[in-house]
Scaffold this motif. Structure first.
Motif, short mmCIF file in Angstrom:
data_model
loop_
_atom_site.label_atom_id
_atom_site.label_comp_id
_atom_site.label_asym_id
_atom_site.label_seq_id
_atom_site.Cartn_x
_atom_site.Cartn_y
_atom_site.Cartn_z
N MET A 54 17.55 35.76 73.90
CA MET A 54 17.97 34.67 74.76
C MET A 54 19.30 35.01 75.42
SD MET A 54 18.35 30.63 73.80
CE MET A 54 16.62 30.41 73.42
N ASP A 55 20.26 35.51 74.65
CA ASP A 55 21.55 35.92 75.22
C ASP A 55 21.37 37.01 76.29
OD1 ASP A 55 23.70 34.37 74.43
OD2 ASP A 55 24.11 35.55 72.64
N GLU A 56 20.50 38.00 75.98
CA GLU A 56 20.25 39.09 76.94
C GLU A 56 19.64 38.55 78.23
OE1 GLU A 56 17.69 41.79 74.88
OE2 GLU A 56 19.26 42.42 73.49
N LEU A 57 18.68 37.63 78.11
CA LEU A 57 18.04 37.06 79.29
C LEU A 57 19.03 36.24 80.11
CD1 LEU A 57 15.50 36.64 80.98
CD2 LEU A 57 14.82 34.83 79.41
N LEU A 58 19.88 35.47 79.44
CA LEU A 58 20.89 34.69 80.16
C LEU A 58 21.88 35.61 80.89
CD1 LEU A 58 21.56 31.93 77.50
CD2 LEU A 58 20.44 31.61 79.72
N ASP A 59 22.28 36.69 80.23
CA ASP A 59 23.18 37.66 80.88
C ASP A 59 22.52 38.27 82.11
OD1 ASP A 59 25.09 37.18 78.93
OD2 ASP A 59 24.65 39.01 77.79
N GLU A 60 21.23 38.57 82.01
CA GLU A 60 20.49 39.15 83.14
C GLU A 60 20.38 38.14 84.29
OE1 GLU A 60 18.37 42.09 85.24
OE2 GLU A 60 19.69 42.19 83.50
N VAL A 61 20.16 36.86 83.97
CA VAL A 61 20.10 35.82 85.00
C VAL A 61 21.43 35.74 85.74
CG1 VAL A 61 19.96 33.32 85.35
CG2 VAL A 61 18.28 34.46 83.90
N ALA A 99 7.67 33.08 72.79
CA ALA A 99 7.82 33.55 74.16
C ALA A 99 9.08 32.92 74.75
CB ALA A 99 6.59 33.16 74.98
N LEU A 100 9.66 33.64 75.68
CA LEU A 100 10.90 33.22 76.30
C LEU A 100 10.81 33.53 77.79
CD1 LEU A 100 13.67 32.20 75.27
CD2 LEU A 100 14.36 34.57 75.06
N ALA A 101 11.21 32.58 78.63
CA ALA A 101 11.16 32.80 80.09
C ALA A 101 12.27 32.01 80.76
CB ALA A 101 9.80 32.37 80.63
N TRP A 102 12.60 32.42 81.99
CA TRP A 102 13.58 31.71 82.80
C TRP A 102 12.87 31.14 84.02
CZ3 TRP A 102 18.18 29.65 82.38
CH2 TRP A 102 18.87 29.27 83.53
N ASP A 103 12.99 29.83 84.23
CA ASP A 103 12.45 29.15 85.40
C ASP A 103 13.55 29.11 86.44
OD1 ASP A 103 11.61 27.36 87.35
OD2 ASP A 103 10.74 25.94 85.93
N GLU A 105 13.50 28.25 89.62
CA GLU A 105 13.54 27.08 90.50
C GLU A 105 14.31 25.93 89.87
OE1 GLU A 105 9.93 25.62 92.20
OE2 GLU A 105 9.25 27.65 92.70
N GLU A 106 14.00 25.66 88.60
CA GLU A 106 14.64 24.52 87.93
C GLU A 106 15.85 24.94 87.09
OE1 GLU A 106 12.12 21.68 86.06
OE2 GLU A 106 10.50 22.03 87.49
N GLN A 107 16.17 26.25 87.07
CA GLN A 107 17.30 26.75 86.31
C GLN A 107 17.20 26.34 84.84
OE1 GLN A 107 20.26 28.59 87.91
NE2 GLN A 107 18.38 29.01 89.03
N ARG A 108 16.06 26.65 84.22
CA ARG A 108 15.81 26.28 82.83
C ARG A 108 15.28 27.47 82.04
NH1 ARG A 108 18.45 22.48 84.01
NH2 ARG A 108 17.92 20.29 83.91
N MET A 109 15.71 27.56 80.78
CA MET A 109 15.17 28.52 79.82
C MET A 109 13.98 27.83 79.15
SD MET A 109 15.53 31.46 78.13
CE MET A 109 17.21 31.98 78.43
N ILE A 110 12.86 28.52 79.07
CA ILE A 110 11.67 27.99 78.42
C ILE A 110 11.45 28.77 77.13
CG2 ILE A 110 9.20 27.55 78.62
CD1 ILE A 110 9.73 27.75 81.74
N VAL A 111 11.40 28.06 76.01
CA VAL A 111 11.16 28.66 74.71
C VAL A 111 9.84 28.12 74.19
CG1 VAL A 111 12.03 28.93 72.35
CG2 VAL A 111 13.65 28.68 74.24
N VAL A 147 10.09 24.11 74.54
CA VAL A 147 11.38 23.48 74.81
C VAL A 147 11.94 24.05 76.11
CG1 VAL A 147 13.70 23.06 73.90
CG2 VAL A 147 11.78 23.29 72.32
N ARG A 148 12.44 23.18 76.96
CA ARG A 148 13.07 23.60 78.22
C ARG A 148 14.56 23.26 78.13
NH1 ARG A 148 9.85 24.65 82.51
NH2 ARG A 148 11.28 23.72 84.00
N LEU A 149 15.41 24.29 78.28
CA LEU A 149 16.86 24.14 78.07
C LEU A 149 17.63 24.50 79.33
CD1 LEU A 149 16.99 26.20 74.75
CD2 LEU A 149 17.03 23.72 74.92
#
Length: 196
Positions: A54-61, A99-103, A105-111, A147-149
């Motif tokens: 999650m931290d790595e994905l946020l850093d990439e975003v 699974a982990l993804a970044w949306d 359009e809505e600027q949300r992390m999906i877990v 969960v959408r964060l």
């Protein structure tokens, strides 16, 4: 029977926590919204992998957006959550896959955390086919927590999750295996018991 999806969009709270003493802890992901609480059990290594990824994905975003994404570089202190899990902790299911993804359009992390499923297969190819069918079956698959964060909520979750993982038994300075309160049989000391 249709798939049970525990959806939190957004949650009031989404945290990793434990029940039990170090060395005998059970790890949980817990999402809450109002009076609704969902707790799912998982392994310590799954919690660590989720938080790190999650931290790595946020850093990439942040990197790809040139800093314009609504993702803080560190956890904002006002949303840091150090409270224990909401009691009673009732396990809905044990997590098998995540699974982990970044949306964008809505600027949300999906877990997504999906229940562990025992697959009956004779060969590795049969197992791969069964897993693929299971992942594609949105209607009849195993129970799932989704969960959408916000970016800030995701940073707060990752920090707390890593803190929870690291709060266990301290490692032996010689062999790095966990030290038990009653002692430790260290392979580097030829099996002699050393105190904690």
């Amino acid at each position: 029977m249709s798939r049970q999806v525990f959806l939190y969009d957004p949650p009031d709270r989404f945290v990793a926590g434990t029940v039990g003493l170090p060395g005998r802890r059970t790890f949980f992901l817990q999402a809450t919204a109002g009076s609704r609480v969902t707790s799912v059990a998982l392994e310590k290594t799954q919690v660590a992998a989720l938080a790190e990824r999650m931290d790595e994905l946020l850093d990439e975003v942040v990197r790809r957006s040139g800093g314009s994404a609504a993702v803080p570089a560190v956890t904002p202190s006002e949303i840091a959550d150090t409270a224990p899990l909401d009691a009673p902790v009732e396990e809905e299911f044990r997590v098998g896959t995540m699974a982990l993804a970044w949306d964008g359009e809505e600027q949300r992390m999906i877990v997504e955390a999906q229940a562990l499923v025992e697959l009956d297969a004779d060969t590795d190819e049969d197992l791969a086919e069964a897993e693929e069918r299971l992942l594609q079956d949105e209607e009849n698959g195993p129970p799932m927590l989704r969960v959408r964060l916000t970016g800030a909520q995701a940073r707060a979750f990752a920090k707390r999750a890593l803190d929870v993982v690291n709060a266990g038994r301290p490692p032996c300075p010689l062999c790095s295996l966990p030290l038990d309160p009653e002692g430790h049989v260290c392979p580097r000391q030829n099996g002699y018991r050393r105190g904690a």
